[in-house]
Scaffold this motif. Structure first.
Motif, PDB file in Angstrom:
ATOM      1  N   THR A  72       5.504  -1.198   4.214  1.00 48.14           N
ATOM      2  CA  THR A  72       6.017  -2.436   4.063  1.00 48.14           C
ATOM      3  C   THR A  72       5.947  -3.133   5.549  1.00 48.14           C
ATOM      4  OG1 THR A  72       8.431  -1.390   4.874  1.00 48.14           O
ATOM      5  CG2 THR A  72       7.677  -1.679   2.349  1.00 48.14           C
ATOM      6  N   ASP A  73       5.205  -2.534   6.694  1.00 46.48           N
ATOM      7  CA  ASP A  73       5.005  -3.271   7.604  1.00 46.48           C
ATOM      8  C   ASP A  73       3.725  -4.151   7.571  1.00 46.48           C
ATOM      9  OD1 ASP A  73       2.859  -1.399   9.529  1.00 46.48           O
ATOM     10  OD2 ASP A  73       4.034  -0.217   7.849  1.00 46.48           O
ATOM     11  N   THR A  74       3.829  -5.116   8.179  1.00 50.96           N
ATOM     12  CA  THR A  74       2.519  -6.161   8.259  1.00 50.96           C
ATOM     13  C   THR A  74       1.275  -5.485   8.551  1.00 50.96           C
ATOM     14  OG1 THR A  74       4.023  -7.647   8.925  1.00 50.96           O
ATOM     15  CG2 THR A  74       1.847  -8.348   9.444  1.00 50.96           C
ATOM     16  N   GLU A  75       1.162  -4.547   9.533  1.00 51.92           N
ATOM     17  CA  GLU A  75      -0.170  -3.912   9.676  1.00 51.92           C
ATOM     18  C   GLU A  75      -0.492  -2.945   8.684  1.00 51.92           C
ATOM     19  OE1 GLU A  75      -1.837  -0.549  12.756  1.00 51.92           O
ATOM     20  OE2 GLU A  75       0.094  -1.240  12.996  1.00 51.92           O
ATOM     21  N   HIS A  76       0.314  -2.350   7.717  1.00 52.51           N
ATOM     22  CA  HIS A  76      -0.340  -1.413   6.887  1.00 52.51           C
ATOM     23  C   HIS A  76       0.032  -1.719   5.427  1.00 52.51           C
ATOM     24  CE1 HIS A  76       0.433   1.296  10.420  1.00 52.51           C
ATOM     25  NE2 HIS A  76      -0.854   1.658  10.110  1.00 52.51           N
ATOM     26  N   ALA A  77       0.790  -2.780   5.167  1.00 50.83           N
ATOM     27  CA  ALA A  77       1.152  -3.008   3.692  1.00 50.83           C
ATOM     28  C   ALA A  77      -0.139  -3.790   3.043  1.00 50.83           C
ATOM     29  CB  ALA A  77       2.180  -4.037   3.637  1.00 50.83           C
ATOM     30  N   GLU A  78      -0.917  -4.551   3.700  1.00 54.17           N
ATOM     31  CA  GLU A  78      -2.134  -4.916   2.930  1.00 54.17           C
ATOM     32  C   GLU A  78      -1.657  -5.817   2.026  1.00 54.17           C
ATOM     33  OE1 GLU A  78      -5.597  -2.840   3.022  1.00 54.17           O
ATOM     34  OE2 GLU A  78      -4.838  -1.233   4.618  1.00 54.17           O
TER      35      GLU A  78
ATOM     36  N   LYS B 101       6.933  -8.194  -0.836  1.00 51.65           N
ATOM     37  CA  LYS B 101       6.552  -8.077   0.635  1.00 51.65           C
ATOM     38  C   LYS B 101       7.150  -6.894   1.049  1.00 51.65           C
ATOM     39  CE  LYS B 101       6.998 -11.449   3.566  1.00 51.65           C
ATOM     40  NZ  LYS B 101       7.781 -12.529   4.438  1.00 51.65           N
ATOM     41  N   THR B 102       8.140  -6.094   0.378  1.00 51.67           N
ATOM     42  CA  THR B 102       8.686  -4.872   0.703  1.00 51.67           C
ATOM     43  C   THR B 102       8.720  -4.001  -0.329  1.00 51.67           C
ATOM     44  OG1 THR B 102      10.968  -5.889   0.305  1.00 51.67           O
ATOM     45  CG2 THR B 102      10.305  -5.980   2.739  1.00 51.67           C
ATOM     46  N   SER B 103       7.803  -4.329  -1.285  1.00 49.11           N
ATOM     47  CA  SER B 103       7.894  -3.286  -2.510  1.00 49.11           C
ATOM     48  C   SER B 103       6.372  -2.893  -3.194  1.00 49.11           C
ATOM     49  CB  SER B 103       8.858  -4.090  -3.715  1.00 49.11           C
ATOM     50  OG  SER B 103       9.968  -4.464  -3.349  1.00 49.11           O
ATOM     51  N   ARG B 104       6.617  -1.909  -3.991  1.00 48.21           N
ATOM     52  CA  ARG B 104       5.422  -1.636  -4.777  1.00 48.21           C
ATOM     53  C   ARG B 104       5.931  -1.262  -6.222  1.00 48.21           C
ATOM     54  NH1 ARG B 104       3.073   3.432  -6.434  1.00 48.21           N
ATOM     55  NH2 ARG B 104       0.976   3.204  -6.809  1.00 48.21           N
ATOM     56  N   ILE B 105       5.188  -1.781  -7.043  1.00 48.91           N
ATOM     57  CA  ILE B 105       5.122  -1.560  -8.571  1.00 48.91           C
ATOM     58  C   ILE B 105       4.029  -0.687  -8.950  1.00 48.91           C
ATOM     59  CG2 ILE B 105       5.221  -2.709 -10.832  1.00 48.91           C
ATOM     60  CD1 ILE B 105       6.545  -5.204  -9.280  1.00 48.91           C
TER      61      ILE B 105
ATOM     62  N   LYS C 214       0.773  -1.223  -0.025  1.00 48.83           N
ATOM     63  CA  LYS C 214       0.021   0.044  -0.038  1.00 48.83           C
ATOM     64  C   LYS C 214       0.687   1.332   0.017  1.00 48.83           C
ATOM     65  CE  LYS C 214      -2.181   1.122   3.772  1.00 48.83           C
ATOM     66  NZ  LYS C 214      -3.329   1.107   4.638  1.00 48.83           N
ATOM     67  N   ALA C 215       0.421   2.394  -0.551  1.00 47.84           N
ATOM     68  CA  ALA C 215       1.004   3.481  -0.766  1.00 47.84           C
ATOM     69  C   ALA C 215       0.247   4.731  -0.482  1.00 47.84           C
ATOM     70  CB  ALA C 215       1.722   3.576  -1.997  1.00 47.84           C
ATOM     71  N   ILE C 216       0.745   5.805  -0.276  1.00 45.39           N
ATOM     72  CA  ILE C 216      -0.091   7.107   0.018  1.00 45.39           C
ATOM     73  C   ILE C 216       0.175   8.063  -1.433  1.00 45.39           C
ATOM     74  CG2 ILE C 216      -0.149   9.393   1.054  1.00 45.39           C
ATOM     75  CD1 ILE C 216       0.382   8.065   3.586  1.00 45.39           C
TER      76      ILE C 216
END
Length: 359
Positions: A320-326, A347-351, A277-279
């Protein structure tokens, strides 16, 4: 546009920049022990627009938050608009989990393949099969004994001009004193963008139709045409001609910018989010206009056309944390051993895949 901290004093004081800094990832420096894991500084997310929650609320009781409307159009899923931003469309959960996994794999395996260009071209030339090389723990080696290039000859900085090769380990035939090496996994983590379809020349900020390139895959073209429909005039069809794929890791951001190099701004940019997830910040026609913040989740699609193309926008934060990455659904889908390499990356990235009609 990464590393956007290198800006002048005036831009530091703009409303857009202040909002970027509000949501950017900072670590708590209160811990004096270097052995303790750094903890992200808490951030207030109460003002971030959540289209997933908006969609769920609308499904339950037909309610919409102030400033948000649902587009009335013959589309097979809800499309939301911002009343104060004509040409902006948000389609929550537009992509199925299977589609998300497919385009994550393509973005890592296929899209960075030559002749498509990446941010690595300028230093390393064209790198083949980077993801597989990282998966197999290979290193990229440059032989410094290779003949020097003739400075009097004009050379395309984006072509393969260096003797780099992927090896399982440093070959004894390569003199250790005359070679440089870098881990393929390091290069994968430093992959910031790749281009497919018509190639964008970042140095000139224009499309160079003469550069060799791979066509946008037909399946991605058809998907983009379908998703672009809410932003198209009646009787017109979106023509995907170029795409820029952005890769984000923890702490990465995409500074406020305009996508203004295409000929017809009435045609949308089709933006697909994959992974953590991102802002997303959507500002105004000036950096002094305060931007709106909204969540982007894996599978969401944003369309920007017309007036929305004139607004500054960017991505100050990925989670990238478990709570917010979704990314629970992606983790389940990539649970097979054969897919563990994709899971480890995402798990630690966004594309983000941005598809454009150039002409």
């Amino acid at each position: 546009m990464y590393g956007s901290d290198s800006v002048n004093d005036d831009s530091e004081r703009t409303a857009f920049r202040k909002t970027e800094k509000k949501y950017k990832l900072y670590y708590d420096s209160s811990s004096k022990s270097s052995k303790k894991k750094k903890q992200p500084r808490p951030v207030d997310l109460s003002e971030v627009i959540d289209f997933k929650a908006i969609s769920e609320s609308f499904d339950r009781n037909g309610d919409l938050r102030a400033g948000v409307s649902k587009l009335e159009c013959p589309f097979d899923r809800p499309v939301f608009c911002l009343d104060d931003c004509p040409g902006f469309y948000f389609i929550p959960a537009a992509l199925s989990i299977e589609q998300q996994c497919r385009w994550i794999k393509e973005s890592l395996m296929s899209f960075p393949q030559p002749p498509n260009r990446t941010n690595h071209n300028a230093i390393y030339g064209a790198i083949h099969n980077l993801f597989n090389a990282a998966k197999n723990r290979q290193v990229l080696v440059k032989d410094e004994t290779a003949p020097a290039e003739d400075d009097s000859v004009s050379v395309d900085i984006n072509s393969q001009n260096h003797r780099w090769a992927c090896l399982e380990e440093l070959d004894s035939s390569v003199n250790g004193d005359s070679c440089k090496s870098v881990s393929a996994s390091v290069l994968l983590r430093k992959l910031r963008w790749s281009t497919l379809g018509l190639q964008f020349d970042w140095s000139k900020r224009s499309y160079n139709v003469s550069l060799p390139h791979n066509k946008i895959p037909d399946a991605l073209c058809q998907l983009a045409k379908k998703m672009a429909a809410p932003a198209m005039a009646v009787g017109e069809e979106f023509q995907p001609e170029a795409a820029i794929v952005n890769y984000f890791g923890s702490g990465d951001m995409l500074g406020g910018h305009l996508d203004d190099m295409e000929a017809d701004w009435s045609k949308p940019i089709v933006s697909m989010s994959l992974g953590c997830k991102a802002i997303f910040l959507l500002g105004g026609k000036s950096r002094n206009d305060e931007p709106l913040a909204m969540f982007l989740r894996s599978g969401d699609i944003v369309l920007m056309s017309g007036e929305a193309r004139e607004r500054f926008h960017g991505v100050p934060r990925i989670f990238t944390d478990t709570e917010h990455a979704e990314i629970g659904s992606l983790e389940k889908q990539f649970s097979d051993e054969d897919d563990s390499c994709y899971l480890e990356y995402i798990k630690t990235s966004r594309i983000n895949i941005n598809i454009r009609q150039v002409f």
